[in-house]
Enzyme design. Structure first.
Site, PDB file in Angstrom:
ATOM      1  N   ASP A   1       4.391   1.747  -4.401  1.00  0.00           N
ATOM      2  CA  ASP A   1       4.650   1.475  -2.975  1.00  0.00           C
ATOM      3  C   ASP A   1       5.978   2.086  -2.522  1.00  0.00           C
ATOM      4  O   ASP A   1       6.928   1.373  -2.208  1.00  0.00           O
ATOM      5  CB  ASP A   1       4.625  -0.028  -2.683  1.00  0.00           C
ATOM      6  CG  ASP A   1       5.666  -0.790  -3.486  1.00  0.00           C
ATOM      7  OD1 ASP A   1       6.093  -0.288  -4.543  1.00  0.00           O
ATOM      8  OD2 ASP A   1       6.080  -1.874  -3.048  1.00  0.00           O
TER       9      ASP A   1
ATOM     10  N   GLU B   1      13.546   1.631 -10.481  1.00  0.00           N
ATOM     11  CA  GLU B   1      14.269   1.662  -9.203  1.00  0.00           C
ATOM     12  C   GLU B   1      15.426   2.649  -9.338  1.00  0.00           C
ATOM     13  O   GLU B   1      16.219   2.561 -10.274  1.00  0.00           O
ATOM     14  CB  GLU B   1      14.802   0.280  -8.839  1.00  0.00           C
ATOM     15  CG  GLU B   1      15.575   0.231  -7.535  1.00  0.00           C
ATOM     16  CD  GLU B   1      14.821   0.825  -6.357  1.00  0.00           C
ATOM     17  OE1 GLU B   1      15.360   1.754  -5.722  1.00  0.00           O
ATOM     18  OE2 GLU B   1      13.698   0.361  -6.087  1.00  0.00           O
TER      19      GLU B   1
ATOM     20  N   HIS C   1       1.532  -8.049  -0.903  1.00  0.00           N
ATOM     21  CA  HIS C   1       1.791  -9.080  -1.905  1.00  0.00           C
ATOM     22  C   HIS C   1       0.627 -10.049  -2.095  1.00  0.00           C
ATOM     23  O   HIS C   1       0.442 -10.587  -3.184  1.00  0.00           O
ATOM     24  CB  HIS C   1       3.075  -9.840  -1.556  1.00  0.00           C
ATOM     25  CG  HIS C   1       4.306  -9.001  -1.706  1.00  0.00           C
ATOM     26  ND1 HIS C   1       5.484  -9.267  -1.042  1.00  0.00           N
ATOM     27  CD2 HIS C   1       4.545  -7.878  -2.447  1.00  0.00           C
ATOM     28  CE1 HIS C   1       6.384  -8.358  -1.370  1.00  0.00           C
ATOM     29  NE2 HIS C   1       5.834  -7.504  -2.209  1.00  0.00           N
TER      30      HIS C   1
ATOM     31  N   ASP D   1      14.061   8.155 -11.550  1.00  0.00           N
ATOM     32  CA  ASP D   1      12.979   8.543 -10.655  1.00  0.00           C
ATOM     33  C   ASP D   1      11.686   7.864 -11.087  1.00  0.00           C
ATOM     34  O   ASP D   1      11.300   7.914 -12.257  1.00  0.00           O
ATOM     35  CB  ASP D   1      12.814  10.062 -10.693  1.00  0.00           C
ATOM     36  CG  ASP D   1      11.620  10.534  -9.897  1.00  0.00           C
ATOM     37  OD1 ASP D   1      11.676  10.496  -8.662  1.00  0.00           O
ATOM     38  OD2 ASP D   1      10.616  10.923 -10.530  1.00  0.00           O
TER      39      ASP D   1
END
Length: 300
Positions: free
Chosen positions: A187, A125, A19, A166
């Site tokens: 990530d 997500e 971050h 996805d």
């Protein structure tokens, strides 16, 4: 497939490292008036309660973001001052009002803090509960710290576009975006060895379609995944150098434990993390090296 829950790991040393790097990239993008696009491929819930029993169970936030924030307060290091390295200062300033309200801001919320009129934010997500949380959290007002230290609520000027699918499929559909200046943040959890190959192929494809984007790939430092990590990074480096235009890449890593001192039982444990950047902003490498030096002293 849906076994990973970031609620166990939010605010740990790897999150902080990632971050701070994200903050430096966003700071760089905001230096120009031109709009930009951010695609966060693995958005998670965006906001995490620090009293969540899952976080309390692992203690990772306690030894991560809480430890960092408390250290700065004890050392009387004003997080608004210039005494902290660039990037780390801005990151802690962004997190401060959330921490004071018992929350931890993940990458989608940090990105929202930098959004301006005309910018675009895409979040993907696939985990059902995380996606539901993400949709609710993206309706929340932003939190910022006023000059007097109080907390102010502020409406985000940009509505995040959320894709519940996805992430690799979504990235293919989203690139290139209409606003061809910006960032891709990748990530995944890397729970499965196949994730390394999926990341490699997805990033190669995205770079081919959107070669001006800053691409930030986070990866864990794990002894048991040493070969997969090396193959992924070397494959990406080789690929982006194949074109006619010279493309810069940067590897940044922070280890909070010495891998040579880990016993066999610790083989699966995260001893650090890294960021692989394509088209990195100017001086981000040098700035992150200073940040890493300070973070390791506090978090190791």
């Amino acid at each position: 497939m849906f076994s990973y829950q970031h609620e166990y790991h939010a605010g740990n040393h790897a999150d902080i490292f990632k971050h701070v790097c994200l903050t430096l990239i966003l700071e760089s993008l905001c230096k120009k008036d031109k709009p930009f696009t951010v695609i966060d491929m693995h958005a998670g819930s965006a906001l995490y309660a620090l009293n969540d029993e899952r976080l309390l169970k692992t203690g990772e936030a306690e030894s991560g973001i809480k430890k960092l924030f408390e250290f700065c307060l004890k050392q009387r290091m004003d997080i608004h001052s210039i005494t902290l390295p660039e990037g780390m200062k801005e990151y802690l300033k962004a997190e401060e009002p959330y921490l004071k309200n018992g929350l931890y801001a993940g990458s989608p919320e940090i990105a929202r803090l930098y959004m301006r009129n005309g910018d675009a934010l895409f979040l993907t997500e696939m985990h059902p509960q995380a996606a539901k949380n993400l949709e609710e959290n993206m309706k929340m007002t932003l939190l910022r710290t006023r000059e007097d230290g109080s907390c102010a609520e502020e409406k985000c000027p940009v509505k995040a576009v959320i894709k519940i699918e996805d992430s690799y499929t979504a990235l293919n559909a989203l690139t290139p975006p209409k606003i061809k200046r910006g960032l891709i943040l990748c990530d995944p959890s890397y729970e499965d060895a196949s994730d390394y190959k999926k990341v490699t192929e997805a990033i190669k494809n995205a770079h081919k379609k959107w070669n001006t984007a800053v691409i930030a790939v986070w990866y864990p430092l794990l002894l048991r995944r040493k070969n997969e990590t090396a193959q992924m990074l070397s494959s990406l480096e080789d690929y982006v150098k194949l074109g006619l235009n010279q493309v810069q890449t940067v590897r940044l890593e922070m280890a909070v434990k010495n891998p040579d001192e880990l016993d066999q039982d610790s083989n699966a444990h995260l001893y650090g993390s890294g960021m692989f950047l394509i088209n990195p902003p100017w001086q981000v490498k040098e700035k992150m090296e200073k940040v890493t030096s300070v973070l390791k002293k506090i978090l190791a």
